[in-house]
Enzyme design. Structure first.
Site, PDB file in Angstrom:
ATOM      1  N   HIS A 104       0.843   2.924 -10.399  1.00 48.86           N
ATOM      2  CA  HIS A 104      -0.081   3.446  -9.380  1.00 48.86           C
ATOM      3  C   HIS A 104       0.661   4.301  -8.341  1.00 48.86           C
ATOM      4  CE1 HIS A 104      -3.394   3.421  -6.512  1.00 48.86           C
ATOM      5  NE2 HIS A 104      -4.124   2.712  -7.313  1.00 48.86           N
ATOM      6  N   ARG A 148       0.855  -1.207   0.000  1.00 51.23           N
ATOM      7  CA  ARG A 148       0.000   0.000   0.000  1.00 51.23           C
ATOM      8  C   ARG A 148       0.886   1.251   0.000  1.00 51.23           C
ATOM      9  NH1 ARG A 148      -4.668   0.562  -1.616  1.00 51.23           N
ATOM     10  NH2 ARG A 148      -5.480  -1.100  -0.291  1.00 51.23           N
ATOM     11  N   ASP A 150     -11.811   9.845  -7.395  1.00 53.84           N
ATOM     12  CA  ASP A 150     -11.393   8.616  -8.085  1.00 53.84           C
ATOM     13  C   ASP A 150     -11.782   8.790  -9.552  1.00 53.84           C
ATOM     14  OD1 ASP A 150     -11.764   5.044  -7.304  1.00 53.84           O
ATOM     15  OD2 ASP A 150     -10.604   6.126  -8.834  1.00 53.84           O
ATOM     16  N   GLN A 183      -8.335  -7.657  -8.439  1.00 54.68           N
ATOM     17  CA  GLN A 183      -8.297  -6.232  -8.844  1.00 54.68           C
ATOM     18  C   GLN A 183      -6.852  -5.805  -9.100  1.00 54.68           C
ATOM     19  OE1 GLN A 183     -10.782  -3.005  -7.718  1.00 54.68           O
ATOM     20  NE2 GLN A 183      -9.205  -2.155  -6.333  1.00 54.68           N
ATOM     21  N   ARG A 224       1.560  -6.647  -9.281  1.00 56.65           N
ATOM     22  CA  ARG A 224       1.890  -6.052  -7.965  1.00 56.65           C
ATOM     23  C   ARG A 224       1.778  -7.076  -6.841  1.00 56.65           C
ATOM     24  NH1 ARG A 224      -3.294  -2.688  -5.595  1.00 56.65           N
ATOM     25  NH2 ARG A 224      -4.806  -4.403  -5.788  1.00 56.65           N
ATOM     26  N   GLU A 263      -1.762   8.566 -11.387  1.00 53.82           N
ATOM     27  CA  GLU A 263      -1.368   7.259 -11.922  1.00 53.82           C
ATOM     28  C   GLU A 263      -1.372   7.280 -13.451  1.00 53.82           C
ATOM     29  OE1 GLU A 263      -4.370   4.776 -10.191  1.00 53.82           O
ATOM     30  OE2 GLU A 263      -4.312   5.899  -8.318  1.00 53.82           O
TER      31      GLU A 263
HETATM   32  O1  TA6 Z   1      -6.428   3.789  -8.871  1.00 50.67           O
HETATM   33  C1  TA6 Z   1      -7.582   4.069  -8.144  1.00 50.67           C
HETATM   34  C2  TA6 Z   1      -8.177   2.762  -7.658  1.00 50.67           C
HETATM   35  O2  TA6 Z   1      -8.621   1.965  -8.728  1.00 50.67           O
HETATM   36  C3  TA6 Z   1      -9.288   3.090  -6.690  1.00 50.67           C
HETATM   37  O3  TA6 Z   1     -10.561   2.778  -7.232  1.00 50.67           O
HETATM   38  C4  TA6 Z   1      -8.946   2.258  -5.444  1.00 50.67           C
HETATM   39  O4  TA6 Z   1      -9.537   0.982  -5.555  1.00 50.67           O
HETATM   40  C5  TA6 Z   1      -7.438   2.221  -5.557  1.00 50.67           C
HETATM   41  O5  TA6 Z   1      -7.203   1.992  -6.937  1.00 50.67           O
HETATM   42  C6  TA6 Z   1      -6.750   1.237  -4.658  1.00 50.67           C
HETATM   43  O6  TA6 Z   1      -7.043  -0.081  -5.065  1.00 50.67           O
HETATM   44  P1  TA6 Z   1      -6.431  -1.285  -4.179  1.00 50.67           P
HETATM   45  O7  TA6 Z   1      -6.809  -2.543  -4.899  1.00 50.67           O
HETATM   46  O8  TA6 Z   1      -4.941  -1.073  -4.131  1.00 50.67           O
HETATM   47  O9  TA6 Z   1      -7.039  -1.142  -2.814  1.00 50.67           O
END
Ligand code: TA6
Length: 321
Positions: free
Chosen positions: A188, A76, A233, A100, A105, A295
């Site tokens: 990111h 993070r 966002d 996601q 990563r 990003e």
């Molecule tokens: O880049 C923005 C985003 O897609 C947000 O919607 C939020 O989900 C962030 O990434 C962090 O995502 P993560 O999977 O690292 O918690």
């Protein structure tokens, strides 16, 4: 020809006579520093840049105090690498079974090696003005789960280049298999700021963006200097990669400038109060005041990479201009 009288070459100091960048590896961390004091740290988990310091030691990236560094979940903070999908994967897509932001990563990379200024083709008189670290990830290195979820032969080479005035990160994607695959990619970056209420983001005006806090509806940016006053966002699309996105102070001093190669989308994210509290690895809760994610990515659509082809894209972040 009598060579005894030939004038000797005028000595041009080569890199080997000048202080050189140092690169150290301990556990899963690679750290590089320049003779002038700048440094960068990369964690092999995700090839995540976790620290970038200027010559005076000031940290430029945000890393949550709750960040997991044991490979149990993506780090993070810093600069996580998002590949082959950005966001939650679409249901009817080859990436649908991935987590996601994909697996890049969320996997251990290998350190491929370093190059210093000379081999970077920079001015040889100053051997210590840049260092490049390369990291690799390929299909065979993935977990069984990820290999099954995305069964394509690929190779990634991620290069992190530290110089006196910038941090550059670029990704090369190779299709080593016999069939085309689609991918998205995003860097990111969590930029560290003293106070979120005192920054503005410039060069987004008139750009189209998808607002994920408003049911992914499409809007046009009206502000020449976007202030962050709530959860934000947004996916800004089709920006000229050469036009820098600038994070400035509220009295218009540039803090960061981000230019890109082959990455025409920019995501701007700040979780704000509730979302910050809702992330177990985001700490302290108040830290949303000290970070802004800007990003660079190619995420509005999909890149298709044919068998045997390669794609490359990246970002250059300059600090305290
Ligand atoms: O880049 C923005 C985003 O897609 C947000 O919607 C939020 O989900 C962030 O990434 C962090 O995502 P993560 O999977 O690292 O918690």
């Amino acid at each position: 020809m009598d060579r005894s009288n030939r004038p000797s070459a005028i000595g041009v100091p080569t890199g080997k006579n000048l202080p050189q960048p140092t690169v150290t590896m301990r556990e899963n961390l690679i750290e590089a520093s320049l003779p002038t004091g700048e440094s960068v740290t990369v964690h092999l988990f995700g090839a995540t840049v976790t620290s970038w310091k200027l010559a005076d030691g000031t940290e430029q990236l945000f890393l949550s105090e709750g960040a997991k560094l044991d490979g149990s979940k993506p780090i993070r903070g810093g600069v996580p690498v998002v590949f082959p999908v950005f966001g939650p994967p679409p249901k009817d897509h080859a990436t649908s079974s991935l987590p996601q932001h994909g697996f890049a990563r969320n996997s251990y990379w290998e350190f491929l090696g370093k190059s210093s200024s000379e081999s970077l083709g920079r001015d040889k008189r100053d051997g210590g003005d840049a260092v490049k670290l390369d990291f690799g990830l390929s299909h065979g290195m993935l977990s069984e789960e990820f290999r099954r979820a995305w069964p394509y032969e690929f190779g990634l080479v991620y290069s992190v280049t530290l110089s006196k005035e910038s941090l550059e990160t670029s990704l090369q994607v190779q299709n080593k298999g016999g069939r085309a695959f689609e991918f998205q990619v995003l860097l990111h970056s969590y930029l560290r700021v003293d106070d979120i209420s005192k920054i503005r983001i410039k060069n987004l005006q008139s750009k189209t963006y998808v607002d994920k806090t408003q049911n992914a509806t499409t809007h046009t940016e009206s502000s020449p200097a976007l202030a962050i006053t709530q959860e934000t966002d947004r996916v800004y699309q089709a920006l000229d990669p050469k036009v820098p996105i600038v994070v400035a102070s509220d009295d218009d001093k540039p803090l960061f400038s981000i230019t890109r190669e082959a990455l025409s989308d920019i995501v701007v994210w700040n979780p704000w109060i509730d979302k910050a509290k809702g992330m177990s690895d985001f700490a302290p809760d108040e830290a949303y005041k000290n970070m802004i994610c800007v990003e660079a990515g190619s995420v509005a659509g999909w890149q298709t990479l044919d068998a045997g082809d390669a794609w490359e894209g990246g970002q250059t972040i300059r600090a305290r201009l």
